[in-house]
Design a protein around this motif. Structure first.
Motif: not given
Ligand SMILES: Nc1ncnc2c1ncn2[C@@H]1O[C@H](COP(=O)(O)OP(=O)(O)OP(=O)(O)O)[C@@H](O)[C@H]1O
Ligand SMILES: [Mg+2]
Length: 315
Positions: A224-229
């Protein structure tokens, strides 16, 4: 130069067989053995992407040549700290349908002298580098605050620190305010005590980590990939693959991509794109924790990068 502190070098054995039958005597189709461990994976991927890199890690006398040679073939300057005990041996069993079962050796218990030598070697390596990556479990004998202390030291030298750790080590690293952390789904859930599966949960996690001082918090969710802030917006990046061969080590390659992006001064969205392309490239190949640069390049335009929360929603 990027320095990788990935102390817990391993000798990985990949055994392929038809279908794993617990309790039965089985014949392997093929057996391969090569240097592994997260430090090796991250360093060789950084080198494959074209950035100068050095790795500080454990080695034992029987494997010094094979590890040093492999690292040098892959463009990594290896500073191996030799110990009396044997290197960790990790076993991966791959079945015909691609399912993997891993058996991880707890690894050596280090003496004070070996621990000091690893830390001194890392300290010397920092003299010639701009960024530091700390990756993988700490060998037994180290205190769980070891990475946190190194992060604080690197920060005092003005050096960015990217860390991949888990459990108590990760918890203490967060308090040391590193530049980047990249727990996967399970590691993130363990860190904050709630599940991290949905975009909303990922956003809550990333904002919490940012508030606690992580400059660029990330979380990886496998296919599902990656999240970043980035302090303003939450981003999601992913690349759907038709077929994954071996996704073990994708997080290591992801982190290598992030380190290279940092070194090159890429914008946050482009950094995520590179990291996700590296994670996917690893999953497409047989080998654990390694990518070909040409494959990564060809995947870059296929990575979908989206800003999922606009700056206006800043907390
Ligand atoms: N099957 C897959 N298809 C596409 N991309 C993948 C796949 N598996 C992993 N990736 C990419 O690699 C990144 C890191 O993968 P993952 O979340 O599995 O890391 P990890 O659990 O830390 O892995 P490891 O610790 O084994 O290196 C993901 O965010 C994703 O971008
Ligand atoms: Mg990982």
């Amino acid at each position: 130069m990027i320095t990788v502190g990935g102390f817990n070098t391993a000798i990985d054995r990949l055994v392929t067989l038809d279908v794993l039958q617990p309790g039965a005597v089985q014949r392997a189709s093929t057996v391969q053995s090569y240097p592994g461990g997260k430090g090796v994976h991250v360093a060789q991927t950084i080198a494959a992407l074209g950035e100068p890199v050095q790795l500080v890690g454990l080695v034992d006398a029987p494997h010094r040549n094979v590890v040093t040679r492999r690292m040098s073939e892959r463009g990594v300057l290896f500073h191996g700290v030799e110990m009396g005990e044997g290197l960790r041996q990790c076993l991966a069993l791959r079945e015909r349908d691609g399912r993997m079962t891993e058996v991880l050796d707890p690894g050596p218990m280090l003496t004070t002298a070996t621990r000091d030598q690893l830390l001194r070697t890392l300290e010397r390596a920092l003299d010639s580098s701009e960024a530091l990556v700390l990756s993988g479990s700490l060998p037994r004998g180290f205190e769980s605050d070891t990475y946190a202390k190194i992060v604080r030291h690197a920060a005092s030298l003005g050096m960015a620190c990217l860390v991949d750790a888990s459990g108590e080590t990760l918890r203490q690293v967060v308090d040391a305010r590193p530049c980047v952390i990249k727990p996967n789904r399970d590691e993130a859930g363990q860190l904050v005590g709630y599940p991290v599966d949905t975009p909303a949960q990922a956003e809550t996690l990333l904002r919490e980590l940012y508030a606690r001082g992580v400059v660029r918090p990330l979380v990886t969710l496998g296919e599902q990939g990656a999240f970043g802030f980035d302090g303003e917006s939450v981003w999601h990046a992913s690349l759907a693959l038709e077929r994954s061969m071996n996704a073990v080590g994708s997080g290591d390659c992801f982190l290598a991509g992030m380190a290279v992006a940092y070194q090159r001064g890429l914008a946050f969205d482009e950094s995520l794109r590179l990291a996700v392309a590296c994670g996917a490239a690893n999953a497409m190949g047989e080998e654990t924790g390694f990518v070909e640069r040409s494959l990564v390049q060809s995947l870059l335009p296929k990575v979908r990068v989206q800003r999922i929360v606009a700056p206006a929603r800043r907390a």
